[in-house]
Design a protein around this motif. Sequence first.
Motif, PDB file in Angstrom:
ATOM      1  N   ILE A 154       0.836  -1.206   0.000  1.00 55.04           N
ATOM      2  CA  ILE A 154       0.000   0.000   0.000  1.00 55.04           C
ATOM      3  C   ILE A 154       0.869   1.253   0.000  1.00 55.04           C
ATOM      4  O   ILE A 154       0.617   2.195  -0.764  1.00 55.04           O
ATOM      5  CB  ILE A 154      -0.975  -0.028   1.197  1.00 55.04           C
ATOM      6  CG1 ILE A 154      -2.004  -1.146   0.988  1.00 55.04           C
ATOM      7  CG2 ILE A 154      -1.654   1.327   1.386  1.00 55.04           C
ATOM      8  CD1 ILE A 154      -2.831  -1.477   2.220  1.00 55.04           C
ATOM      9  N   LEU A 155       1.908   1.266   0.816  1.00 56.98           N
ATOM     10  CA  LEU A 155       2.804   2.430   0.850  1.00 56.98           C
ATOM     11  C   LEU A 155       3.556   2.605  -0.467  1.00 56.98           C
ATOM     12  O   LEU A 155       3.802   3.736  -0.905  1.00 56.98           O
ATOM     13  CB  LEU A 155       3.783   2.308   2.016  1.00 56.98           C
ATOM     14  CG  LEU A 155       3.154   2.456   3.401  1.00 56.98           C
ATOM     15  CD1 LEU A 155       4.166   2.080   4.481  1.00 56.98           C
ATOM     16  CD2 LEU A 155       2.628   3.859   3.615  1.00 56.98           C
ATOM     17  N   LEU A 156       3.916   1.511  -1.094  1.00 55.04           N
ATOM     18  CA  LEU A 156       4.597   1.565  -2.388  1.00 55.04           C
ATOM     19  C   LEU A 156       3.702   2.202  -3.442  1.00 55.04           C
ATOM     20  O   LEU A 156       4.132   3.090  -4.190  1.00 55.04           O
ATOM     21  CB  LEU A 156       5.021   0.156  -2.809  1.00 55.04           C
ATOM     22  CG  LEU A 156       5.765  -0.005  -4.127  1.00 55.04           C
ATOM     23  CD1 LEU A 156       7.070   0.765  -4.120  1.00 55.04           C
ATOM     24  CD2 LEU A 156       6.028  -1.485  -4.388  1.00 55.04           C
ATOM     25  N   VAL A 157       2.449   1.777  -3.497  1.00 50.32           N
ATOM     26  CA  VAL A 157       1.520   2.343  -4.483  1.00 50.32           C
ATOM     27  C   VAL A 157       1.178   3.788  -4.122  1.00 50.32           C
ATOM     28  O   VAL A 157       1.042   4.637  -5.002  1.00 50.32           O
ATOM     29  CB  VAL A 157       0.262   1.466  -4.634  1.00 50.32           C
ATOM     30  CG1 VAL A 157      -0.755   2.108  -5.565  1.00 50.32           C
ATOM     31  CG2 VAL A 157       0.664   0.090  -5.164  1.00 50.32           C
ATOM     32  N   TRP A 158       1.076   4.094  -2.839  1.00 45.97           N
ATOM     33  CA  TRP A 158       0.838   5.485  -2.430  1.00 45.97           C
ATOM     34  C   TRP A 158       2.006   6.369  -2.884  1.00 45.97           C
ATOM     35  O   TRP A 158       1.798   7.475  -3.388  1.00 45.97           O
ATOM     36  CB  TRP A 158       0.658   5.580  -0.908  1.00 45.97           C
ATOM     37  CG  TRP A 158       0.386   6.978  -0.463  1.00 45.97           C
ATOM     38  CD1 TRP A 158      -0.821   7.607  -0.409  1.00 45.97           C
ATOM     39  CD2 TRP A 158       1.361   7.930  -0.032  1.00 45.97           C
ATOM     40  NE1 TRP A 158      -0.655   8.894   0.025  1.00 45.97           N
ATOM     41  CE2 TRP A 158       0.678   9.119   0.262  1.00 45.97           C
ATOM     42  CE3 TRP A 158       2.745   7.899   0.129  1.00 45.97           C
ATOM     43  CZ2 TRP A 158       1.326  10.269   0.713  1.00 45.97           C
ATOM     44  CZ3 TRP A 158       3.388   9.035   0.571  1.00 45.97           C
ATOM     45  CH2 TRP A 158       2.678  10.207   0.858  1.00 45.97           C
ATOM     46  N   THR A 159       3.226   5.864  -2.726  1.00 42.03           N
ATOM     47  CA  THR A 159       4.398   6.610  -3.185  1.00 42.03           C
ATOM     48  C   THR A 159       4.360   6.792  -4.692  1.00 42.03           C
ATOM     49  O   THR A 159       4.640   7.886  -5.204  1.00 42.03           O
ATOM     50  CB  THR A 159       5.695   5.897  -2.747  1.00 42.03           C
ATOM     51  OG1 THR A 159       5.688   5.774  -1.323  1.00 42.03           O
ATOM     52  CG2 THR A 159       6.926   6.664  -3.207  1.00 42.03           C
ATOM     53  N   TYR A 160       4.015   5.739  -5.421  1.00 42.32           N
ATOM     54  CA  TYR A 160       3.861   5.846  -6.872  1.00 42.32           C
ATOM     55  C   TYR A 160       2.839   6.941  -7.214  1.00 42.32           C
ATOM     56  O   TYR A 160       3.094   7.793  -8.065  1.00 42.32           O
ATOM     57  CB  TYR A 160       3.429   4.502  -7.468  1.00 42.32           C
ATOM     58  CG  TYR A 160       2.955   4.606  -8.897  1.00 42.32           C
ATOM     59  CD1 TYR A 160       3.868   4.701  -9.938  1.00 42.32           C
ATOM     60  CD2 TYR A 160       1.596   4.639  -9.197  1.00 42.32           C
ATOM     61  CE1 TYR A 160       3.434   4.824 -11.257  1.00 42.32           C
ATOM     62  CE2 TYR A 160       1.163   4.751 -10.510  1.00 42.32           C
ATOM     63  CZ  TYR A 160       2.083   4.853 -11.535  1.00 42.32           C
ATOM     64  OH  TYR A 160       1.643   4.981 -12.831  1.00 42.32           O
TER      65      TYR A 160
ATOM     66  N   ALA B   5       9.663   4.450  -7.707  1.00 44.43           N
ATOM     67  CA  ALA B   5       9.109   4.133  -6.391  1.00 44.43           C
ATOM     68  C   ALA B   5       9.726   2.842  -5.853  1.00 44.43           C
ATOM     69  O   ALA B   5      10.093   2.758  -4.675  1.00 44.43           O
ATOM     70  CB  ALA B   5       7.588   4.015  -6.474  1.00 44.43           C
ATOM     71  N   ALA B   6       9.855   1.838  -6.710  1.00 43.41           N
ATOM     72  CA  ALA B   6      10.439   0.557  -6.298  1.00 43.41           C
ATOM     73  C   ALA B   6      11.885   0.735  -5.843  1.00 43.41           C
ATOM     74  O   ALA B   6      12.299   0.165  -4.832  1.00 43.41           O
ATOM     75  CB  ALA B   6      10.361  -0.451  -7.441  1.00 43.41           C
ATOM     76  N   LEU B   7      12.653   1.523  -6.585  1.00 41.19           N
ATOM     77  CA  LEU B   7      14.062   1.740  -6.212  1.00 41.19           C
ATOM     78  C   LEU B   7      14.182   2.466  -4.877  1.00 41.19           C
ATOM     79  O   LEU B   7      15.084   2.164  -4.090  1.00 41.19           O
ATOM     80  CB  LEU B   7      14.795   2.496  -7.320  1.00 41.19           C
ATOM     81  CG  LEU B   7      15.021   1.701  -8.607  1.00 41.19           C
ATOM     82  CD1 LEU B   7      15.672   2.592  -9.670  1.00 41.19           C
ATOM     83  CD2 LEU B   7      15.866   0.460  -8.348  1.00 41.19           C
ATOM     84  N   LEU B   8      13.291   3.407  -4.612  1.00 43.30           N
ATOM     85  CA  LEU B   8      13.296   4.093  -3.319  1.00 43.30           C
ATOM     86  C   LEU B   8      13.092   3.081  -2.193  1.00 43.30           C
ATOM     87  O   LEU B   8      13.868   3.052  -1.227  1.00 43.30           O
ATOM     88  CB  LEU B   8      12.206   5.166  -3.276  1.00 43.30           C
ATOM     89  CG  LEU B   8      11.959   5.795  -1.897  1.00 43.30           C
ATOM     90  CD1 LEU B   8      13.175   6.589  -1.438  1.00 43.30           C
ATOM     91  CD2 LEU B   8      10.712   6.652  -1.919  1.00 43.30           C
ATOM     92  N   PHE B   9      12.078   2.231  -2.318  1.00 47.97           N
ATOM     93  CA  PHE B   9      11.800   1.242  -1.281  1.00 47.97           C
ATOM     94  C   PHE B   9      12.931   0.229  -1.168  1.00 47.97           C
ATOM     95  O   PHE B   9      13.276  -0.201  -0.065  1.00 47.97           O
ATOM     96  CB  PHE B   9      10.464   0.533  -1.565  1.00 47.97           C
ATOM     97  CG  PHE B   9       9.290   1.292  -1.030  1.00 47.97           C
ATOM     98  CD1 PHE B   9       8.521   0.783   0.000  1.00 47.97           C
ATOM     99  CD2 PHE B   9       8.946   2.525  -1.553  1.00 47.97           C
ATOM    100  CE1 PHE B   9       7.435   1.484   0.497  1.00 47.97           C
ATOM    101  CE2 PHE B   9       7.867   3.237  -1.067  1.00 47.97           C
ATOM    102  CZ  PHE B   9       7.109   2.721  -0.044  1.00 47.97           C
ATOM    103  N   TRP B  10      13.525  -0.143  -2.288  1.00 49.81           N
ATOM    104  CA  TRP B  10      14.622  -1.106  -2.282  1.00 49.81           C
ATOM    105  C   TRP B  10      15.834  -0.543  -1.527  1.00 49.81           C
ATOM    106  O   TRP B  10      16.421  -1.232  -0.682  1.00 49.81           O
ATOM    107  CB  TRP B  10      14.988  -1.477  -3.712  1.00 49.81           C
ATOM    108  CG  TRP B  10      16.088  -2.477  -3.836  1.00 49.81           C
ATOM    109  CD1 TRP B  10      16.093  -3.768  -3.413  1.00 49.81           C
ATOM    110  CD2 TRP B  10      17.363  -2.262  -4.452  1.00 49.81           C
ATOM    111  NE1 TRP B  10      17.287  -4.376  -3.736  1.00 49.81           N
ATOM    112  CE2 TRP B  10      18.080  -3.468  -4.373  1.00 49.81           C
ATOM    113  CE3 TRP B  10      17.947  -1.165  -5.073  1.00 49.81           C
ATOM    114  CZ2 TRP B  10      19.365  -3.605  -4.879  1.00 49.81           C
ATOM    115  CZ3 TRP B  10      19.222  -1.298  -5.582  1.00 49.81           C
ATOM    116  CH2 TRP B  10      19.919  -2.511  -5.479  1.00 49.81           C
TER     117      TRP B  10
END
Length: 145
Positions: free
Chosen positions: A68-74, A91-96
């Motif tokens: 949910i946080l990943l999609v919210w960031t997107y 967004a994925a790279l930020l979370f990674w």
Amino acid sequence: MAINTQKVLLGGIAAGVVMNIIDYISNAFILGARMKAESDAFKPGMGDAMMTPSVIVSYIVMDFALGILLVWTYAAIRPRFGPGLRTAVYAALLFWVLALIFLSGYLHMGMMSTGLWSMFAFFGLINFLLSAWVGAKLYTEDSAI
């Protein structure tokens, strides 16, 4: 334009499902034995403690929260970078990167080897990229579901 909360939840839950599937495959079948051995070497019994039902449920819940946080960031960065795969990758790279920073503590404390940390990094990258892609595919700015 406002973030479409319903689509964030829809895309986030889908991303969480993808994360849970990838985590299950990588942790149960690919990294599980090594993770258990290294955890038990650090503290005997720790490997078994990581596989109790309450801990597994917490991992599942965390994957959905991350999705949910990943999609919210997107959704939050989408107006600046535009819709689509490229923005989902950002967004994925930020979370990674944030996950790698978090997991580096385990590496530096001696709870996992550099090899295991590298494998977590690899599977984490795949996990975040696929999850962000799925979530981004389901996210739109319109209010209709």
